[in-house]
Scaffold this motif. Sequence first.
Motif, PDB file in Angstrom:
ATOM      1  N   VAL A 130     -31.984  -4.113 -47.979  1.00 32.02           N
ATOM      2  CA  VAL A 130     -33.350  -4.090 -48.522  1.00 32.02           C
ATOM      3  C   VAL A 130     -33.579  -5.311 -49.405  1.00 32.02           C
ATOM      4  N   ARG A 131     -32.594  -5.639 -50.245  1.00 38.28           N
ATOM      5  CA  ARG A 131     -32.719  -6.816 -51.100  1.00 38.28           C
ATOM      6  C   ARG A 131     -32.978  -8.068 -50.268  1.00 38.28           C
ATOM      7  N   GLN A 132     -32.219  -8.214 -49.203  1.00 38.88           N
ATOM      8  CA  GLN A 132     -32.383  -9.394 -48.361  1.00 38.88           C
ATOM      9  C   GLN A 132     -33.750  -9.406 -47.675  1.00 38.88           C
ATOM     10  N   LEU A 133     -34.174  -8.262 -47.149  1.00 36.58           N
ATOM     11  CA  LEU A 133     -35.449  -8.182 -46.447  1.00 36.58           C
ATOM     12  C   LEU A 133     -36.626  -8.482 -47.374  1.00 36.58           C
ATOM     13  N   LEU A 134     -36.510  -8.083 -48.643  1.00 38.72           N
ATOM     14  CA  LEU A 134     -37.600  -8.292 -49.595  1.00 38.72           C
ATOM     15  C   LEU A 134     -37.511  -9.645 -50.297  1.00 38.72           C
ATOM     16  N   GLY A 135     -36.475 -10.410 -50.000  1.00 38.47           N
ATOM     17  CA  GLY A 135     -36.351 -11.747 -50.586  1.00 38.47           C
ATOM     18  C   GLY A 135     -36.102 -11.735 -52.070  1.00 38.47           C
ATOM     19  N   LEU A 136     -35.314 -10.777 -52.562  1.00 36.71           N
ATOM     20  CA  LEU A 136     -35.065 -10.652 -53.998  1.00 36.71           C
ATOM     21  C   LEU A 136     -33.784 -11.386 -54.392  1.00 36.71           C
ATOM     22  N   PRO A 137     -33.615 -11.678 -55.676  1.00 35.73           N
ATOM     23  CA  PRO A 137     -32.484 -12.507 -56.116  1.00 35.73           C
ATOM     24  C   PRO A 137     -31.124 -11.888 -55.804  1.00 35.73           C
ATOM     25  N   ASP A 138     -30.130 -12.742 -55.606  1.00 38.40           N
ATOM     26  CA  ASP A 138     -28.754 -12.289 -55.450  1.00 38.40           C
ATOM     27  C   ASP A 138     -28.354 -11.450 -56.662  1.00 38.40           C
ATOM     28  N   GLY A 139     -27.582 -10.397 -56.407  1.00 39.48           N
ATOM     29  CA  GLY A 139     -27.144  -9.528 -57.487  1.00 39.48           C
ATOM     30  C   GLY A 139     -28.065  -8.362 -57.745  1.00 39.48           C
ATOM     31  N   THR A 140     -29.285  -8.419 -57.206  1.00 42.83           N
ATOM     32  CA  THR A 140     -30.216  -7.294 -57.344  1.00 42.83           C
ATOM     33  C   THR A 140     -29.633  -6.070 -56.648  1.00 42.83           C
ATOM     34  N   ALA A 141     -29.685  -4.927 -57.307  1.00 47.75           N
ATOM     35  CA  ALA A 141     -29.187  -3.670 -56.741  1.00 47.75           C
ATOM     36  C   ALA A 141     -29.929  -2.531 -57.414  1.00 47.75           C
ATOM     37  N   GLY A 142     -29.559  -1.296 -57.093  1.00 52.74           N
ATOM     38  CA  GLY A 142     -30.271  -0.185 -57.705  1.00 52.74           C
ATOM     39  C   GLY A 142     -29.912   1.145 -57.122  1.00 52.74           C
ATOM     40  N   ALA A 148     -41.358   6.568 -53.975  1.00 55.56           N
ATOM     41  CA  ALA A 148     -41.808   5.504 -54.868  1.00 55.56           C
ATOM     42  C   ALA A 148     -42.075   6.000 -56.279  1.00 55.56           C
ATOM     43  N   THR A 149     -42.476   7.257 -56.442  1.00 52.42           N
ATOM     44  CA  THR A 149     -42.689   7.779 -57.793  1.00 52.42           C
ATOM     45  C   THR A 149     -41.399   7.739 -58.588  1.00 52.42           C
ATOM     46  N   MET A 150     -40.293   8.208 -57.977  1.00 47.70           N
ATOM     47  CA  MET A 150     -39.016   8.173 -58.672  1.00 47.70           C
ATOM     48  C   MET A 150     -38.473   6.758 -58.768  1.00 47.70           C
ATOM     49  N   ALA A 151     -38.800   5.903 -57.813  1.00 48.26           N
ATOM     50  CA  ALA A 151     -38.386   4.503 -57.913  1.00 48.26           C
ATOM     51  C   ALA A 151     -39.079   3.837 -59.093  1.00 48.26           C
ATOM     52  N   ASP A 289     -38.401  -8.332 -62.841  1.00 51.18           N
ATOM     53  CA  ASP A 289     -37.135  -7.744 -63.298  1.00 51.18           C
ATOM     54  C   ASP A 289     -36.782  -6.478 -62.535  1.00 51.18           C
ATOM     55  N   SER A 290     -37.792  -5.801 -62.003  1.00 48.16           N
ATOM     56  CA  SER A 290     -37.540  -4.570 -61.244  1.00 48.16           C
ATOM     57  C   SER A 290     -38.624  -4.385 -60.200  1.00 48.16           C
ATOM     58  N   TRP A 291     -38.259  -3.636 -59.159  1.00 48.77           N
ATOM     59  CA  TRP A 291     -39.159  -3.415 -58.039  1.00 48.77           C
ATOM     60  C   TRP A 291     -39.002  -1.974 -57.554  1.00 48.77           C
ATOM     61  N   ALA A 292     -40.107  -1.351 -57.150  1.00 51.96           N
ATOM     62  CA  ALA A 292     -40.071  -0.011 -56.563  1.00 51.96           C
ATOM     63  C   ALA A 292     -40.742  -0.063 -55.203  1.00 51.96           C
ATOM     64  N   THR A 293     -40.094   0.529 -54.223  1.00 52.31           N
ATOM     65  CA  THR A 293     -40.691   0.559 -52.891  1.00 52.31           C
ATOM     66  C   THR A 293     -40.317   1.851 -52.189  1.00 52.31           C
ATOM     67  N   ASP A 294     -40.931   2.068 -51.033  1.00 53.45           N
ATOM     68  CA  ASP A 294     -40.763   3.295 -50.265  1.00 53.45           C
ATOM     69  C   ASP A 294     -40.330   2.929 -48.863  1.00 53.45           C
ATOM     70  N   ALA A 295     -39.321   3.615 -48.353  1.00 54.01           N
ATOM     71  CA  ALA A 295     -38.903   3.345 -46.972  1.00 54.01           C
ATOM     72  C   ALA A 295     -39.602   4.260 -45.973  1.00 54.01           C
ATOM     73  N   HIS A 296     -40.294   5.282 -46.442  1.00 52.05           N
ATOM     74  CA  HIS A 296     -41.017   6.126 -45.484  1.00 52.05           C
ATOM     75  C   HIS A 296     -42.357   5.520 -45.102  1.00 52.05           C
ATOM     76  N   ALA A 308     -35.310   1.922 -55.843  1.00 47.61           N
ATOM     77  CA  ALA A 308     -35.499   1.218 -57.105  1.00 47.61           C
ATOM     78  C   ALA A 308     -34.531   0.056 -57.133  1.00 47.61           C
ATOM     79  N   LEU A 309     -35.030  -1.128 -57.420  1.00 46.76           N
ATOM     80  CA  LEU A 309     -34.202  -2.334 -57.404  1.00 46.76           C
ATOM     81  C   LEU A 309     -34.312  -3.052 -58.746  1.00 46.76           C
ATOM     82  N   LEU A 310     -33.185  -3.507 -59.265  1.00 50.64           N
ATOM     83  CA  LEU A 310     -33.129  -4.141 -60.572  1.00 50.64           C
ATOM     84  C   LEU A 310     -32.446  -5.496 -60.481  1.00 50.64           C
ATOM     85  N   ARG A 311     -33.065  -6.497 -61.095  1.00 51.69           N
ATOM     86  CA  ARG A 311     -32.435  -7.817 -61.176  1.00 51.69           C
ATOM     87  C   ARG A 311     -31.096  -7.697 -61.911  1.00 51.69           C
ATOM     88  N   GLU A 312     -31.089  -6.901 -62.983  1.00 55.12           N
ATOM     89  CA  GLU A 312     -29.873  -6.630 -63.746  1.00 55.12           C
ATOM     90  C   GLU A 312     -29.597  -5.132 -63.654  1.00 55.12           C
TER      91      GLU A 312
END
Length: 460
Positions: A130-142, A148-151, A289-296, A308-312
């Motif tokens: 998901v990080r790669q597909l969304l083009g987010l920085p290396d090290g981003t995880a979550g 999406a509400t919980m994200a 610094d953070s991103w929320a998305t939905d896979a459904h 939920a994805l976090l830079r840190e």
Amino acid sequence: MADTLTGLTTFTDHARILEHAKNAAVEYLNGVHNRSIAPAAAAIAALDQLGGPVPESPSDPDAVLALLHQYGSPATIANGGGRYFGFVNGGCVPAAMAAGWMVNAWDQNAAMHVQSPAAVGIEEIAIEWVRQLLGLPDGTAGAVVTGATMANFCSLAAARHALLERAGWDAENDGLYGAPELTVVVGEEAHSSVIKALGMLGLGRRRVLRVPVDGEGRMRADALPHLNERTILVLQAGNVNTGAFDPAAAICPEARAAGAWIHVDGAFGLWAAASPKYAHLTHGYDMADSWATDAHKWPNVGYDCGIALLREPAALRGAMEVKAAYLHPVEEVREPVHYNPELSRRARGVELWAGLRSLGRAGIAEIVERTSRHASHFAEGLRAAGFRVLNKVAINQVLVDFGSAEKTLRTVAALQEEGTCWCGSTVWQGHTAMRISVSSWATTDEDVERSLAAMIAAGR
């Protein structure tokens, strides 16, 4: 006694019942493309047949499944077909659906490596994809969460943790009484899930600064309030009504310079990053610094799957970490229990992995581009028929005004009752409108033409 209670005696019985489930599911899926999108009133009323007093004795599993299919299947909304446009809900691609069956068969708790190495390992891979597909920085995880509400909740909890920690306050242990004040800045058209998450976090639904937006719902970069190191700024990638994107490239540099935490609510819009045609819409969002998305939504991997994805990621762990004498996490791996609110969690990351693996980057791009093309076709057809489209169709969202508010609501009701397709109503900047959300991989050109004809007929 155990065999009596379960109604099962051998794995052969397991196989027989699962075969029945497969047959019922295939029958349902084969019919979902041709039926009315909304269930008949009689089908909804017949759900009462599943009620009554709680059974006093065990029931045969085959009979239970037969009842569920007989009365439950006809009362569903045909979301898995190609003509459901009511919300930003995609269907479920076959690989993810089948993986869901495997997840149920595995029956794993995906909270810790010791409970399910497979579930934890596969989820880790899916998050990185998901990080790669969304083009987010290396090290981003979550974390893979329920939606999406919980994200948004998890990401904003991480923001609260990080900003208060910088100010010398331990929010998780000391609470918010007496804590340094945080300011939350959102656009005037912020999604309700963000506001709900702020309420659950004790940051307040009303204690937000709302930035004016333009006619498409985009936050105005020239109207930002003062930002500082105790500000949480929430941007939107894909307005749920118009599909519009806040101008991240114009906003994020100033916010980062001020030390603000930038969070992106990108439930469906962030997936545009996977499309060569639409990736430009997400320019600048990688500075958050953070991103929320939905896979459904656009990846179409089924429900119970937000990210939920976090830079840190350490900020998310600081907000969610749990300790108990009986928990023995493996420090060398990312233990999901420390990155989401749940101690017991379904292995939803497996379905996410299966959907992404089956689609690949090209498949996700194709879903984004095809559904957006369908949306544009709806807008063109409805304009040609004399109805007013209220938004510039940025991606997959269309707002249609059929005249007065009363006429628009009557048109939506008539369309839902007629059954060819299903759209909902909304109010957009003072105008009552029908909202068309094209999100499913299953929507074909034929589905669009049939639905467009039904919309025009209902509007007339």
